[in-house]
Design an enzyme around this catalytic site. Structure first.
Site, mmCIF file in Angstrom:
data_model
loop_
_atom_site.group_PDB
_atom_site.id
_atom_site.type_symbol
_atom_site.label_atom_id
_atom_site.label_comp_id
_atom_site.label_asym_id
_atom_site.label_seq_id
_atom_site.Cartn_x
_atom_site.Cartn_y
_atom_site.Cartn_z
ATOM 1 N N LYS A 73 0.846 -1.213 0.046
ATOM 2 C CA LYS A 73 0.042 -0.059 -0.101
ATOM 3 C C LYS A 73 0.998 1.118 -0.007
ATOM 4 C CE LYS A 73 0.861 1.465 4.267
ATOM 5 N NZ LYS A 73 1.814 2.657 4.433
ATOM 6 N N ASP A 75 -2.048 -0.676 10.960
ATOM 7 C CA ASP A 75 -2.356 -0.797 9.683
ATOM 8 C C ASP A 75 -3.303 -1.962 9.252
ATOM 9 O OD1 ASP A 75 -1.241 1.686 8.956
ATOM 10 O OD2 ASP A 75 0.681 0.761 8.274
#
Length: 282
Positions: free
Chosen positions: A8, A132
């Site tokens: 990401k 995360d």
């Protein structure tokens, strides 16, 4: 079961305050990218086996191990599994590769053993492993707040051309947070959301920001140089997470190719990529 474990990037990252529990309140837009590690999950009769092309990952600090242990504890069941990991993403790079591996392990075990744990439950439990995790379980284009657990789906930004440049070394997120100077100037996420929605690259170039950059660049001026050069090539550059990966959004493939040709011989971990949703991971 074979699966992709996407990395990401952060399409802006604001660090708002430090909490009493040691975490930081942040605000960020996260987006999965087309670069991925490869994982295979094989149901076995007993135990846990882990094989990887990176020897140093074969230890209990690995988030794949921790994800497996977390789910066994949460369900009160033994979940014997053999996991193969081919690591393609650079480590400690700001791309959440390790977190993605752990998140995919949670989803795979949930599916293989038909545990019936909802995505909401997985997200809540996964926070024990890292901030995360909820995003890496959900994917897409997401505005995240709190420590990263408050997620809001925003307008899709998939399919956008990127150049990813990693200098070949890792940066400790913990150390970056410890040395971070938190200011009172907030990033304009309303403007960023509107620019992402309309693909207004001029506005994106004005508003995209990562508040960790100034602290990281003091110790790693080469990253600042990469950012400046990516901008010269016509990209919209930014550091992802706490670094060391730099990326740039391009709306012109000619400029993207020029930048790639420049960096591919300078840095081993230079990739052309796209933003993705990650829905095809598993």
């Amino acid at each position: 079961m074979r699966a992709k474990s996407y990395g990401k990037i952060n399409l802006s990252l604001d660090v708002i305050s430090k909490r009493r529990d040691g975490y930081h309140n942040i605000k960020t837009i996260m987006q999965k990218i087309s670069l991925y590690d490869e994982m295979e999950f094989i149901k076995i009769k007993r135990g846990f086996k882990f094989l990887s092309n990176v020897d140093e990952l074969d230890n209990e600090d690995n988030l794949v191990y921790k994800a497996h242990n977390l789910l066994e504890t949460y369900t009160g069941k033994k979940l014997p599994i053999e996991i193969h990991l081919k690591k393609n993403l650079p480590m400690a790079s700001g791309l959440a590769g390790g977190t993605g591996n752990g998140a995919l392990t949670l989803r795979a075990l949930n599916k293989i053993y038909r545990l019936g744990i909802s995505l909401e439950e997985l997200c809540k439990e996964s926070l024990k492993l890292g901030a995360d995790f909820p995003y890496m379980l959900v994917g897409g284009t997401i505005l995240a707040e709190g420590i990263g657990e408050k997620l809001e789906v925003i307008d899709d930004f998939c399919g956008q051309d990127l150049l990813i440049v990693n200098p070949g070394y890792g940066i400790s997120t913990k150390k970056v947070y410890e040395n971070l100077d938190i200011d009172n100037d907030r990033i304009d996420f309303d403007a960023i959301r509107e620019a992402l929605k309309t693909k207004n690259f001029f506005k994106l170039s004005k508003f995209l920001q990562n508040k960790m950059e100034s602290s990281v660049f003091k110790n790693h001026p080469d990253l600042s140089d990469i950012k400046k050069k990516l901008k010269e090539f016509g990209g919209i550059p930014l550091m992802s997470g706490s670094g060391a990966t730099m990326f740039a959004i391009f709306d012109d493939r000619v400029n993207l190719n020029k930048a790639y040709d420049y960096y591919k011989d300078l840095y081993k971990y230079t990739y052309m990529a796209k933003t993705v949703g990650g829905e095809d991971e598993l």
